[in-house]
Design a protein around this motif. Structure first.
Motif, PDB file in Angstrom:
ATOM      1  N   LYS A 159     -34.924  21.084  -8.441  1.00 43.62           N
ATOM      2  CA  LYS A 159     -35.895  22.182  -8.447  1.00 43.62           C
ATOM      3  C   LYS A 159     -35.647  23.113  -7.257  1.00 43.62           C
ATOM      4  N   SER A 160     -34.609  23.934  -7.426  1.00 43.30           N
ATOM      5  CA  SER A 160     -34.245  24.921  -6.412  1.00 43.30           C
ATOM      6  C   SER A 160     -33.682  26.139  -7.125  1.00 43.30           C
ATOM      7  N   ASN A 161     -33.950  27.322  -6.578  1.00 41.25           N
ATOM      8  CA  ASN A 161     -33.380  28.562  -7.121  1.00 41.25           C
ATOM      9  C   ASN A 161     -32.100  28.956  -6.399  1.00 41.25           C
ATOM     10  N   ASN A 162     -31.673  28.135  -5.445  1.00 38.54           N
ATOM     11  CA  ASN A 162     -30.476  28.427  -4.661  1.00 38.54           C
ATOM     12  C   ASN A 162     -29.285  27.704  -5.308  1.00 38.54           C
ATOM     13  N   THR A 163     -28.452  28.461  -6.012  1.00 36.40           N
ATOM     14  CA  THR A 163     -27.351  27.880  -6.787  1.00 36.40           C
ATOM     15  C   THR A 163     -26.431  26.983  -5.960  1.00 36.40           C
ATOM     16  N   PRO A 164     -26.000  27.391  -4.755  1.00 34.31           N
ATOM     17  CA  PRO A 164     -25.143  26.484  -3.982  1.00 34.31           C
ATOM     18  C   PRO A 164     -25.809  25.137  -3.683  1.00 34.31           C
ATOM     19  N   ARG A 165     -27.114  25.139  -3.362  1.00 41.74           N
ATOM     20  CA  ARG A 165     -27.799  23.879  -3.082  1.00 41.74           C
ATOM     21  C   ARG A 165     -27.880  23.028  -4.345  1.00 41.74           C
ATOM     22  N   VAL A 166     -28.129  23.669  -5.485  1.00 43.08           N
ATOM     23  CA  VAL A 166     -28.184  22.929  -6.753  1.00 43.08           C
ATOM     24  C   VAL A 166     -26.837  22.271  -7.025  1.00 43.08           C
ATOM     25  N   GLN A 167     -25.751  23.035  -6.871  1.00 46.36           N
ATOM     26  CA  GLN A 167     -24.414  22.494  -7.141  1.00 46.36           C
ATOM     27  C   GLN A 167     -24.064  21.359  -6.186  1.00 46.36           C
ATOM     28  N   GLU A 168     -24.435  21.503  -4.922  1.00 41.92           N
ATOM     29  CA  GLU A 168     -24.167  20.437  -3.954  1.00 41.92           C
ATOM     30  C   GLU A 168     -24.919  19.164  -4.322  1.00 41.92           C
ATOM     31  N   CYS A 169     -26.145  19.318  -4.786  1.00 40.37           N
ATOM     32  CA  CYS A 169     -26.932  18.151  -5.199  1.00 40.37           C
ATOM     33  C   CYS A 169     -26.399  17.547  -6.489  1.00 40.37           C
ATOM     34  N   HIS A 170     -25.894  18.400  -7.395  1.00 44.70           N
ATOM     35  CA  HIS A 170     -25.298  17.873  -8.628  1.00 44.70           C
ATOM     36  C   HIS A 170     -24.139  16.944  -8.311  1.00 44.70           C
ATOM     37  N   ILE A 171     -23.255  17.362  -7.430  1.00 46.89           N
ATOM     38  CA  ILE A 171     -22.082  16.522  -7.154  1.00 46.89           C
ATOM     39  C   ILE A 171     -22.487  15.283  -6.345  1.00 46.89           C
ATOM     40  N   PHE A 172     -23.519  15.391  -5.508  1.00 46.52           N
ATOM     41  CA  PHE A 172     -24.045  14.214  -4.800  1.00 46.52           C
ATOM     42  C   PHE A 172     -24.574  13.197  -5.811  1.00 46.52           C
ATOM     43  N   MET A 173     -25.358  13.658  -6.782  1.00 45.01           N
ATOM     44  CA  MET A 173     -25.888  12.747  -7.806  1.00 45.01           C
ATOM     45  C   MET A 173     -24.759  12.174  -8.653  1.00 45.01           C
ATOM     46  N   ALA A 174     -23.782  13.008  -8.997  1.00 45.42           N
ATOM     47  CA  ALA A 174     -22.649  12.546  -9.812  1.00 45.42           C
ATOM     48  C   ALA A 174     -21.855  11.481  -9.080  1.00 45.42           C
ATOM     49  N   HIS A 175     -21.602  11.671  -7.790  1.00 43.65           N
ATOM     50  CA  HIS A 175     -20.879  10.664  -7.017  1.00 43.65           C
ATOM     51  C   HIS A 175     -21.680   9.362  -6.949  1.00 43.65           C
ATOM     52  N   SER A 176     -22.984   9.470  -6.774  1.00 47.27           N
ATOM     53  CA  SER A 176     -23.827   8.270  -6.747  1.00 47.27           C
ATOM     54  C   SER A 176     -23.743   7.538  -8.076  1.00 47.27           C
ATOM     55  N   MET A 177     -23.783   8.300  -9.167  1.00 48.02           N
ATOM     56  CA  MET A 177     -23.676   7.731 -10.516  1.00 48.02           C
ATOM     57  C   MET A 177     -22.319   7.047 -10.703  1.00 48.02           C
ATOM     58  N   CYS A 178     -21.248   7.723 -10.291  1.00 52.24           N
ATOM     59  CA  CYS A 178     -19.902   7.150 -10.422  1.00 52.24           C
ATOM     60  C   CYS A 178     -19.777   5.852  -9.640  1.00 52.24           C
ATOM     61  N   ASP A 179     -20.378   5.803  -8.468  1.00 57.55           N
ATOM     62  CA  ASP A 179     -20.321   4.597  -7.652  1.00 57.55           C
ATOM     63  C   ASP A 179     -21.017   3.437  -8.354  1.00 57.55           C
ATOM     64  N   LEU A 180     -22.187   3.688  -8.937  1.00 56.10           N
ATOM     65  CA  LEU A 180     -22.915   2.644  -9.665  1.00 56.10           C
ATOM     66  C   LEU A 180     -22.110   2.143 -10.862  1.00 56.10           C
ATOM     67  N   VAL A 181     -21.506   3.067 -11.600  1.00 54.75           N
ATOM     68  CA  VAL A 181     -20.705   2.699 -12.777  1.00 54.75           C
ATOM     69  C   VAL A 181     -19.488   1.904 -12.344  1.00 54.75           C
ATOM     70  N   ASP A 182     -18.795   2.409 -11.329  1.00 56.24           N
ATOM     71  CA  ASP A 182     -17.596   1.742 -10.808  1.00 56.24           C
ATOM     72  C   ASP A 182     -17.884   0.281 -10.451  1.00 56.24           C
ATOM     73  N   ARG A 183     -18.907   0.068  -9.643  1.00 54.97           N
ATOM     74  CA  ARG A 183     -19.199  -1.278  -9.155  1.00 54.97           C
ATOM     75  C   ARG A 183     -19.636  -2.200 -10.282  1.00 54.97           C
ATOM     76  N   ALA A 184     -20.481  -1.705 -11.172  1.00 54.07           N
ATOM     77  CA  ALA A 184     -20.964  -2.551 -12.270  1.00 54.07           C
ATOM     78  C   ALA A 184     -19.836  -2.947 -13.208  1.00 54.07           C
TER      79      ALA A 184
END
Length: 194
Positions: A159-184
């Motif tokens: 929930k941000s109107n600042n595109t760079p912050r949204v994109q930075e958070c997207h890749i942070f969430m994606a990396h977190s997701m990848c880490d969970l998938v990788d380990r499991a």
């Protein structure tokens, strides 16, 4: 001063994501884990910077995130310029992803759209097509989630109107997701978990 201001804003947005979206990131990771255990694949798409993120996430699955393990099937629909330009020319740019979903997606695959506005029409149409095929749909979104938020099984809306912050958070969430998938899945393949 500029860097400090940008950094402070990013930290605040990441804190919000951690407090509000961590459970959704884990939920998506668990869906992907089940998908991979059942022989499915992950399909991603986006425009502009989100196209880069789609490629980045697909590469983490196909190559590796951190652990040495087998390749997981994932593809970014924005990488085949011949398909994109042919569909864009013969049909419409709004159809460049939905036509590919029709061709590649199978029931129980995971299809992820990325849109900082939440209103990318070609991403919306692709997710609609994916639902018709029986796929699980998710989206990394920004602002208020736009129209896409209403059609997916799971939205991860920053929930941000600042595109760079949204994109930075997207890749942070994606990396977190990848880490969970990788380990499991590493543990699953090596007999440490069921």
């Amino acid at each position: 001063m500029f860097l400090q201001t940008e950094g402070d804003e990013l930290i605040e947005t990441l804190k919000w994501v951690k407090e509000n979206l961590a459970a959704k990131v884990e939920e998506l990771a668990n869906v992907i884990i089940t998908c991979y255990k059942n022989g499915g694949k992950v399909i991603l798409m986006g425009n502009g910077g989100s196209a880069g993120d789609a490629q980045h996430i697909a590469a983490e699955f196909v190559g590796r995130y951190k652990l040495e393990r087998g390749s997981f099937p994932a593809l970014a629909l924005n990488t085949n310029t011949s398909t994109i330009t042919a569909v864009g020319n013969d049909y419409s740019y709004d159809d460049v992803f939905s036509r590919q979903v029709e061709g590649f997606a199978q029931k129980d695959d995971v299809v992820i759209g990325i849109s900082t506005s939440g209103n990318s029409k070609n991403v919306y149409k692709a997710l609609e097509s994916a639902k018709k095929k029986g796929c699980y749909t998710a989206a990394f979104l920004g602002k208020d989630g736009g129209t896409i938020k209403n059609i997916v099984d799971l939205d991860l809306t920053v929930k941000s109107n600042n595109t760079p912050r949204v994109q930075e958070c997207h890749i942070f969430m994606a990396h977190s997701m990848c880490d969970l998938v990788d380990r499991a899945l590493y543990d699953f393949v090596h007999g440490k978990k069921n």
